[in-house]
Write a protein that holds these residues in place. Structure first.
Motif, PDB file in Angstrom:
ATOM      1  N   LEU A  11       0.834  -1.209   0.000  1.00 26.72           N
ATOM      2  CA  LEU A  11       0.000   0.000   0.000  1.00 26.72           C
ATOM      3  C   LEU A  11       0.867   1.257   0.000  1.00 26.72           C
ATOM      4  CD1 LEU A  11      -2.844  -0.982   2.483  1.00 26.72           C
ATOM      5  CD2 LEU A  11      -2.998  -0.713   0.014  1.00 26.72           C
ATOM      6  N   VAL A  12       1.944   1.202   0.754  1.00 26.20           N
ATOM      7  CA  VAL A  12       2.756   2.411   0.894  1.00 26.20           C
ATOM      8  C   VAL A  12       3.422   2.756  -0.442  1.00 26.20           C
ATOM      9  CG1 VAL A  12       5.021   1.534   1.614  1.00 26.20           C
ATOM     10  CG2 VAL A  12       4.116   3.586   2.642  1.00 26.20           C
ATOM     11  N   ALA A  13       3.666   1.744  -1.259  1.00 30.00           N
ATOM     12  CA  ALA A  13       4.267   2.011  -2.569  1.00 30.00           C
ATOM     13  C   ALA A  13       3.259   2.635  -3.532  1.00 30.00           C
ATOM     14  CB  ALA A  13       4.818   0.722  -3.163  1.00 30.00           C
ATOM     15  N   GLN A  14       1.980   2.561  -3.185  1.00 25.66           N
ATOM     16  CA  GLN A  14       0.963   3.189  -4.027  1.00 25.66           C
ATOM     17  C   GLN A  14       0.643   4.588  -3.553  1.00 25.66           C
ATOM     18  OE1 GLN A  14      -2.459   0.685  -5.094  1.00 25.66           O
ATOM     19  NE2 GLN A  14      -1.586  -0.829  -3.732  1.00 25.66           N
ATOM     20  N   HIS A  15       1.407   5.046  -2.545  1.00 25.75           N
ATOM     21  CA  HIS A  15       1.142   6.342  -1.921  1.00 25.75           C
ATOM     22  C   HIS A  15       0.770   7.422  -2.934  1.00 25.75           C
ATOM     23  CE1 HIS A  15       1.562   9.140   1.425  1.00 25.75           C
ATOM     24  NE2 HIS A  15       2.050   9.983   0.553  1.00 25.75           N
ATOM     25  N   ARG A  16       1.576   7.536  -3.975  1.00 19.98           N
ATOM     26  CA  ARG A  16       1.385   8.609  -4.939  1.00 19.98           C
ATOM     27  C   ARG A  16       0.135   8.358  -5.794  1.00 19.98           C
ATOM     28  NH1 ARG A  16       3.800   9.384  -9.801  1.00 19.98           N
ATOM     29  NH2 ARG A  16       4.759   7.361  -9.613  1.00 19.98           N
ATOM     30  N   HIS A  17      -0.242   7.090  -5.953  1.00 20.66           N
ATOM     31  CA  HIS A  17      -1.367   6.772  -6.819  1.00 20.66           C
ATOM     32  C   HIS A  17      -2.695   6.795  -6.082  1.00 20.66           C
ATOM     33  CE1 HIS A  17       1.301   5.799 -10.080  1.00 20.66           C
ATOM     34  NE2 HIS A  17       2.055   5.151  -9.214  1.00 20.66           N
ATOM     35  N   LEU A  18      -2.642   6.534  -4.770  1.00 22.09           N
ATOM     36  CA  LEU A  18      -3.882   6.609  -3.991  1.00 22.09           C
ATOM     37  C   LEU A  18      -4.222   8.075  -3.837  1.00 22.09           C
ATOM     38  CD1 LEU A  18      -3.340   4.077  -1.079  1.00 22.09           C
ATOM     39  CD2 LEU A  18      -4.667   3.790  -3.142  1.00 22.09           C
ATOM     40  N   ASN A  19      -5.169   8.507  -4.640  1.00 20.27           N
ATOM     41  CA  ASN A  19      -5.382   9.942  -4.713  1.00 20.27           C
ATOM     42  C   ASN A  19      -6.324  10.415  -3.604  1.00 20.27           C
ATOM     43  OD1 ASN A  19      -4.969  12.408  -5.657  1.00 20.27           O
ATOM     44  ND2 ASN A  19      -6.269  12.243  -7.459  1.00 20.27           N
ATOM     45  N   THR A  20      -5.770  10.487  -2.407  1.00 19.42           N
ATOM     46  CA  THR A  20      -6.611  10.895  -1.282  1.00 19.42           C
ATOM     47  C   THR A  20      -5.831  11.933  -0.504  1.00 19.42           C
ATOM     48  OG1 THR A  20      -5.606   9.217   0.083  1.00 19.42           O
ATOM     49  CG2 THR A  20      -7.640   8.629  -1.017  1.00 19.42           C
ATOM     50  N   ASN A  21      -6.499  12.815   0.154  1.00 25.45           N
ATOM     51  CA  ASN A  21      -5.767  13.760   0.995  1.00 25.45           C
ATOM     52  C   ASN A  21      -6.091  13.521   2.463  1.00 25.45           C
ATOM     53  OD1 ASN A  21      -8.169  15.109   1.630  1.00 25.45           O
ATOM     54  ND2 ASN A  21      -7.976  16.401  -0.190  1.00 25.45           N
ATOM     55  N   PHE A  22      -5.421  14.287   3.287  1.00 27.86           N
ATOM     56  CA  PHE A  22      -5.513  14.070   4.726  1.00 27.86           C
ATOM     57  C   PHE A  22      -6.946  14.238   5.239  1.00 27.86           C
ATOM     58  CE2 PHE A  22      -5.256  15.971   9.013  1.00 27.86           C
ATOM     59  CZ  PHE A  22      -4.888  14.826   9.666  1.00 27.86           C
ATOM     60  N   LEU A  23      -7.616  15.289   4.779  1.00 29.65           N
ATOM     61  CA  LEU A  23      -8.960  15.570   5.294  1.00 29.65           C
ATOM     62  C   LEU A  23      -9.942  14.480   4.903  1.00 29.65           C
ATOM     63  CD1 LEU A  23      -9.479  19.401   4.995  1.00 29.65           C
ATOM     64  CD2 LEU A  23      -9.255  17.987   7.032  1.00 29.65           C
ATOM     65  N   SER A  24      -9.852  14.041   3.634  1.00 29.07           N
ATOM     66  CA  SER A  24     -10.796  13.002   3.224  1.00 29.07           C
ATOM     67  C   SER A  24     -10.522  11.724   4.007  1.00 29.07           C
ATOM     68  CB  SER A  24     -10.715  12.756   1.723  1.00 29.07           C
ATOM     69  OG  SER A  24      -9.467  12.230   1.375  1.00 29.07           O
ATOM     70  N   GLY A  25      -9.255  11.518   4.410  1.00 19.27           N
ATOM     71  CA  GLY A  25      -8.931  10.355   5.232  1.00 19.27           C
ATOM     72  C   GLY A  25      -9.490  10.492   6.640  1.00 19.27           C
ATOM     73  N   LEU A  26      -9.444  11.724   7.131  1.00 21.62           N
ATOM     74  CA  LEU A  26      -9.932  11.991   8.483  1.00 21.62           C
ATOM     75  C   LEU A  26     -11.426  11.737   8.574  1.00 21.62           C
ATOM     76  CD1 LEU A  26      -8.410  13.039  10.934  1.00 21.62           C
ATOM     77  CD2 LEU A  26      -9.263  15.298  10.421  1.00 21.62           C
ATOM     78  N   PHE A  27     -12.149  12.148   7.535  1.00 27.42           N
ATOM     79  CA  PHE A  27     -13.599  12.009   7.574  1.00 27.42           C
ATOM     80  C   PHE A  27     -14.098  10.781   6.832  1.00 27.42           C
ATOM     81  CE2 PHE A  27     -12.794  16.581   8.110  1.00 27.42           C
ATOM     82  CZ  PHE A  27     -13.257  16.681   9.401  1.00 27.42           C
ATOM     83  N   LYS A  28     -13.137   9.975   6.331  1.00 24.41           N
ATOM     84  CA  LYS A  28     -13.500   8.733   5.642  1.00 24.41           C
ATOM     85  C   LYS A  28     -14.579   8.976   4.583  1.00 24.41           C
ATOM     86  CE  LYS A  28     -11.190   5.548   8.247  1.00 24.41           C
ATOM     87  NZ  LYS A  28      -9.835   5.910   7.943  1.00 24.41           N
ATOM     88  N   THR A  29     -14.289   9.896   3.675  1.00 20.87           N
ATOM     89  CA  THR A  29     -15.260  10.188   2.623  1.00 20.87           C
ATOM     90  C   THR A  29     -15.360   9.004   1.670  1.00 20.87           C
ATOM     91  OG1 THR A  29     -13.553  11.144   1.254  1.00 20.87           O
ATOM     92  CG2 THR A  29     -14.761  12.663   2.664  1.00 20.87           C
ATOM     93  N   LYS A  30     -16.369   9.087   0.810  1.00 23.98           N
ATOM     94  CA  LYS A  30     -16.638   8.005  -0.128  1.00 23.98           C
ATOM     95  C   LYS A  30     -15.446   7.789  -1.062  1.00 23.98           C
ATOM     96  CE  LYS A  30     -20.991   6.469  -2.074  1.00 23.98           C
ATOM     97  NZ  LYS A  30     -22.252   6.919  -2.679  1.00 23.98           N
ATOM     98  N   PHE A  47      -3.835   8.067  13.586  1.00 28.22           N
ATOM     99  CA  PHE A  47      -3.209   8.669  12.403  1.00 28.22           C
ATOM    100  C   PHE A  47      -2.046   7.806  11.912  1.00 28.22           C
ATOM    101  CE2 PHE A  47       0.297  11.279  10.788  1.00 28.22           C
ATOM    102  CZ  PHE A  47      -0.297  11.795   9.648  1.00 28.22           C
ATOM    103  N   ILE A  48      -1.171   7.428  12.854  1.00 25.74           N
ATOM    104  CA  ILE A  48       0.031   6.683  12.477  1.00 25.74           C
ATOM    105  C   ILE A  48      -0.313   5.295  11.940  1.00 25.74           C
ATOM    106  CG2 ILE A  48       2.119   5.588  13.424  1.00 25.74           C
ATOM    107  CD1 ILE A  48       2.532   8.498  13.131  1.00 25.74           C
ATOM    108  N   SER A  49      -1.283   4.635  12.583  1.00 24.48           N
ATOM    109  CA  SER A  49      -1.502   3.242  12.209  1.00 24.48           C
ATOM    110  C   SER A  49      -2.510   3.091  11.083  1.00 24.48           C
ATOM    111  CB  SER A  49      -1.936   2.428  13.431  1.00 24.48           C
ATOM    112  OG  SER A  49      -3.147   2.933  13.902  1.00 24.48           O
ATOM    113  N   LYS A  50      -3.420   4.066  10.903  1.00 19.17           N
ATOM    114  CA  LYS A  50      -4.490   3.843   9.932  1.00 19.17           C
ATOM    115  C   LYS A  50      -4.366   4.679   8.668  1.00 19.17           C
ATOM    116  CE  LYS A  50      -6.853   0.865  12.268  1.00 19.17           C
ATOM    117  NZ  LYS A  50      -7.312   1.226  13.615  1.00 19.17           N
ATOM    118  N   SER A  51      -3.901   5.903   8.801  1.00 23.14           N
ATOM    119  CA  SER A  51      -3.997   6.790   7.639  1.00 23.14           C
ATOM    120  C   SER A  51      -2.888   6.512   6.641  1.00 23.14           C
ATOM    121  CB  SER A  51      -3.940   8.241   8.072  1.00 23.14           C
ATOM    122  OG  SER A  51      -2.609   8.593   8.333  1.00 23.14           O
ATOM    123  N   LYS A  52      -3.111   7.009   5.442  1.00 27.76           N
ATOM    124  CA  LYS A  52      -2.150   6.836   4.352  1.00 27.76           C
ATOM    125  C   LYS A  52      -0.861   7.593   4.677  1.00 27.76           C
ATOM    126  CE  LYS A  52      -1.727   8.594  -0.229  1.00 27.76           C
ATOM    127  NZ  LYS A  52      -2.134   9.808  -0.903  1.00 27.76           N
TER     128      LYS A  52
END
Lengths: 255, 308
Positions: free
Chosen positions: A102-121, B174-179
């Motif tokens: 997953l970490v190698a797809q970092h650049r391809h997973l097009n998500t930002n911090f906020l959308s991750g925080l709120f678990k958007t669709k 944050f550390i364990s779950k987020s990208k």
């Protein structure tokens, strides 16, 4: 159509008084397996380091997809699609197997911090796609059941395969493998052989390979470059190389 | 229950209070070390700036006539975190990033310079005298017999426990779950490889500094309200204590920083309670020497393996 992927000419690397690589030329076309062979200390890994931006070559040109890349920093080169492995395994050993992918797809997973925080669709969708890609590869390299295990606890051959899968996550067009068969047993080497051919035929990428295992090299390479003491010695198909007197001399010494 | 027990309980409560704030600051040290292998000696000053930011927010809002406790607290935390994070980000950008890739000693010296600069900057701008923080949260619970020693648990201490707990939980998630957290862990293990796999390592390093500064700001708000005074020098000692906590727990390890902070806090409280409060610094830095001598990797740290 021009299908040249990588064109290297006059590549020279000098460390003080030591001429490690002298005037090496290479050509890789799309969907080709090219091997670089040569005795220990011939400068093969130095060539890799020059191509991937670890070293700034003293002279020469590296043209990737028609664009000179020899002065670019490593991460820019890798983002253009040239990805490499190292002689020793460099997995993220404390992370799980699937996290490594997953970490190698970092650049391809097009998500930002906020959308991750709120678990958007869109975040959930991107994560799910990333996990699916990872799962497909784990299935392919036979590590699906170890997905949540720490990468450092895998057997050596499994770590090698995981490393190649991790490179594939970055969606490269040229994969550079530095001695991928080192330390593998014959069965594992056969699996690797199969995997590399599959990368070329099914994933449509080119592979640049440094390897000492001649059975592997001769079996899968489209073309081979031989380097000796930093200088290019010969290049051609496996058959041509096997019967080339200069190559035999470099490996076995003068009779 | 005996009086001794109540007395002991009181020391533990005090120790956990102070220890959890050490832990918040120590996380900043440990995360930065984990990723770029440097000790950010300006981190104590970042914490001090967090305290000052809280003071200005509280004083400003009080002048505007706002006296709702919840509103004041939220504003103090939010603005202090924002201002302090901006400092953390800028410090890395100005003082460390241009020096990256060179000798490891150079950023360390730059960090000490940054620490001196920030301390004197605040001293010149705000004066070197103590400033009294408005005490927002007063009162507490008393447990135990009325005629002998009894345990007091102030509401402020409860706030410290709760806020610290929330901060740690958010950080762990944050550390364990987020990208981005995943990228942070990858960088901590092998930053060169992470870079090759397309992770923007400069961004990860910046984020690490921002997180460290944000947690230091939380500690700054909490401790300034707990002690009631702030001055430009308080970052020095707090920074050293948090550094001790990080080393004690094993530098580079986040759970280690938390554990180290709690152990250090409790050790200090017990020393102050049973011997003399003047000796508490001697004991905590003695502990640092002991750890460095006999278990240099700390409690949860991993032994350093020489990279080939």
């Amino acid at each position: 159509m021009d299908n040249k992927l990588l064109e290297v000419s006059g590549l020279t690397m000098r460390f003080g008084g030591l001429l490690a690589v002298n005037n090496v030329a290479l050509e890789v076309n799309e969907q080709e397996i090219i091997s670089v062979i040569g005795p220990n200390g011939a400068g093969k890994t130095t060539v890799f380091n020059c191509l991937t931006g670890f070293y700034k070559p003293t002279a020469g040109q590296v043209i990737y997809r028609g664009e000179p890349v020899q002065q670019l920093p490593g991460h820019v080169i890798s983002r253009k699609g040239m990805v490499r492995t190292f002689q020793h395994v460099r997995l993220f050993k404390d992370m799980t197997v699937v996290e490594n992918l997953l970490v190698a797809q970092h650049r391809h997973l097009n998500t930002n911090f906020l959308s991750g925080l709120f678990k958007t669709k869109s975040f959930k969708k991107a994560e799910a796609e990333g996990i699916e890609r990872a799962a497909n590869w784990l299935e392919r390299i036979g590590l699906a059941e170890f997905a949540n295990r720490q990468a450092g606890n895998l057997a050596y051959g499994q770590q090698r395969r995981l490393e190649i899968a991790r490179c594939m996550m970055t969606q490269p067009s040229l994969l550079m493998l530095d001695e991928p068969a080192a330390g593998l047993n014959p069965a594992e080497t056969d699996e690797l052989d199969e995997l590399i051919v599959e990368l070329r035929d099914q994933h449509k990428i080119s592979i640049l390979l440094i390897e000492h295992d001649m059975k592997l090299v001769m079996g899968i390479s489209d073309r081979i470059y031989v380097v000796n003491q930093g200088c290019p010695l010969a290049n051609g198909t496996p058959k041509e190389i096997q019967s080339n007197p200069d190559v035999i001399k470099a490996y076995l010494g003068e009779f | 229950m005996s009086e001794q027990f109540y007395y002991f309980l009181q020391q533990i409560l005090n120790g956990v209070t102070i220890g959890s704030t050490y832990a918040l600051i120590a996380i900043g040290y440990t995360m930065v070390y984990g990723i770029i292998g440097m000790i950010n000696f300006a981190h104590g000053e970042v914490y001090m700036i967090g305290s000052y930011a809280a003071f200005f927010v509280l004083a400003g809002l009080a002048m505007l006539g706002i006296d709702s406790l919840v509103l004041l607290l939220i504003a103090a935390f939010a603005l202090s975190i924002m201002i302090t994070s901006a400092y953390g980000w800028s410090i890395e950008r100005v003082a460390y990033r241009p020096l990256r890739g060179g000798n490891r000693l150079i950023p360390l010296i730059s960090a000490i310079g940054m620490s001196i600069f920030l301390q004197n900057f605040v001293r010149l701008a705000q004066g070197s005298r103590d400033i009294a923080m408005p005490s927002l949260i007063t009162g507490g619970w008393t447990i135990g017999p009325a005629d002998a020693f009894n345990v007091t648990l102030s509401y402020m201490q409860v706030v410290i426990f709760v806020v610290t707990f929330i901060s740690m939980t958010v950080l762990t998630a944050f550390i364990s779950k987020s990208k981005m957290g995943r990228a942070c862990r990858a960088c901590a293990e092998d930053i060169g490889m992470a870079n090759l796999l397309g992770i923007n390592t400069n961004k990860v390093i910046s984020i690490t500094f921002v997180i460290g500064a944000a947690l230091a700001a939380v500690a700054g708000v909490l401790l300034s309200m707990y002690y009631g005074v702030i001055n430009p020098y308080l970052g020095f000692m707090a920074g050293l204590k948090a550094f001790t906590a990080a080393v004690l727990g094993g530098i580079g390890s986040i759970p280690g920083a938390v554990l180290g902070g709690l152990i250090l806090g409790i050790t200090e409280a017990i020393t102050a309670g049973y011997f003399s409060s003047e000796y508490k610094d001697v004991v905590s830095f003695g502990l640092l020497c002991f750890v460095l001598l006999f278990m240099p990797t700390g409690i949860l740290g991993k032994p350093e393996v020489e990279k080939v």
